[in-house]
Design an enzyme around this catalytic site. Structure first.
Site, short mmCIF file in Angstrom:
data_model
loop_
_atom_site.label_atom_id
_atom_site.label_comp_id
_atom_site.label_asym_id
_atom_site.label_seq_id
_atom_site.Cartn_x
_atom_site.Cartn_y
_atom_site.Cartn_z
N PRO A 19 0.91 -1.14 -0.02
CA PRO A 19 0.06 -0.09 0.11
C PRO A 19 0.86 1.27 0.08
CG PRO A 19 -0.02 -1.01 2.19
CD PRO A 19 0.98 -1.89 1.42
N MET A 20 0.54 2.01 -0.82
CA MET A 20 1.24 3.22 -0.97
C MET A 20 0.75 4.54 -1.44
SD MET A 20 4.34 2.09 -3.49
CE MET A 20 3.54 0.90 -4.47
N CYS A 102 3.80 3.23 8.87
CA CYS A 102 3.99 4.48 8.13
C CYS A 102 4.65 5.74 9.29
CB CYS A 102 2.58 5.14 7.71
SG CYS A 102 2.92 6.64 6.62
N ASN A 213 8.79 -7.01 3.92
CA ASN A 213 8.94 -6.00 3.12
C ASN A 213 10.30 -5.16 3.44
OD1 ASN A 213 7.07 -2.87 3.22
ND2 ASN A 213 7.78 -3.80 1.60
#
Length: 338
Positions: A19-20, A102, A213
């Protein structure tokens, strides 16, 4: 509440596109799905408050072709996350993921994202609550620690808490996040990677889905991690070199090796563009996600120029996509390592 889906999309091996924020919107995901039929795709992070109070269709709508698709939520209040999960359940996502990774100032200001690595009990409460109402699997994406935390100490405890809360899977970005002093971009590059630590976490919990990741840029590297982990997630490497995704179904999932049908991909994106423009959208909403295609191919520079310049002009239509594809010698393949 609907029953959980019988077949898990988290059956090892799993290749996922991370997800970005500002990147993995529905247009990006539809494009990526054309390149890989199996890759697990993620939405941008959507804040729970936005789902509760905002324009839900705009935030949550997606095309059926995007499955398997996970919704990533941002939040730290179990009550709000439960309400967001209940609302989103009507959209039919395959997974709900909680962002605990994040490091941006905007996310920290909302007291969620990577700063929650300091509050594992809060994340534990959130996961426990989300699990009770979610019709699909609930996962967490985290860092190995933040700031002065010692990952060897905090990560095992964090994961133990997630497992105790009944989490269905954990994606681990194998870097610490520095919440002060580093930008989000620097937080993806400067803190050192610690793959062995993540591998050890998987060894401690062999029955729990765990994916890795951070810093992975090739399918060869992905396959090496999958010898230990259940899943591997690529972010910017998959976005900026989207051609990499065309090899995922064969290299990771064992599908027969087949030549890429570039004409079909081009036609599909043109048809999607025509519908989007007819609905009041602009061509650049799609083409901005396509610029990373054909890295290493003859004609790739001209391809990028057309999509970066011509597609932004007023009245630009689907024919711009065809013009860009026409500049690439797809038959010759890459002329240098991508």
């Amino acid at each position: 509440m609907t029953e959980k889906k019988e077949k898990s999309h988290l059956s090892s091996p799993v290749f996922a596109v991370a997800p970005m924020i500002d990147w993995t919107d529905t247009h990006c995901r539809r494009f990526h799905r054309l390149l890989s039929g199996h890759a697990l795709l993620y939405t941008e992070m959507v804040v729970a408050d936005a789902i509760i109070h905002g324009k839900r269709n705009k935030l949550l709508d997606f095309h059926e072709s995007e499955h398997p698709l996970a919704l990533q939520l941002g939040g730290s209040d179990p009550v709000k996350l439960v309400e967001a999960v209940r609302i989103a359940s009507d959209w039919g996502y395959d997974e709900i993921n909680l962002n605990v990774g994040c490091p941006s100032d905007r996310v920290q200001a909302g007291t969620f994202g990577a700063c929650l690595m300091r509050e594992p009990q809060t994340v534990e409460a959130c996961v426990t609550a989300m699990k009770k109402v979610s019709p699909v699997q609930v996962t967490v994406k985290c860092r190995i620690g933040v700031d002065e935390q010692e990952p060897e100490a905090v990560l095992p405890d964090f994961i133990d808490r997630m497992v105790g809360a009944g989490v269905d899977g954990i994606w681990i970005h194998a870097r610490k996040a520095w919440l002060q002093g580093l930008s989000p971009k620097e937080n993806r590059e400067i803190p050192p990677l610690d793959y062995p630590l993540v591998h050890r976490m998987k060894a401690r919990h062999p029955k729990v889905f765990m994916g890795i990741n951070g810093g992975i840029t090739t399918l060869e590297e992905a396959k090496a991690h999958l010898a230990v982990m259940d899943g591997v997630m690529l972010g910017r490497a998959a976005y900026h070199n989207a051609t990499l995704l065309t090899g995922v179904d064969h290299a990771i999932y064992g599908d027969p090796a087949e030549a890429v049908d570039w004409s079909t991909i081009c036609q599909a994106m043109m048809e999607h563009a025509a519908r989007h423009i007819a609905d009041g959208g602009r061509l650049v909403h799609l083409t901005r996600h396509m610029v990373g295609l054909f890295q290493g191919f003859a004609g790739a520079r001209r391809f990028r120029q057309i999509l970066s310049a011509d597609a932004t002009r007023p009245g630009a239509g689907p024919e711009i996509i065809a013009a860009a594809f026409a500049e690439v010698d797809v038959a010759a393949g890459p002329v240098r390592a991508a």
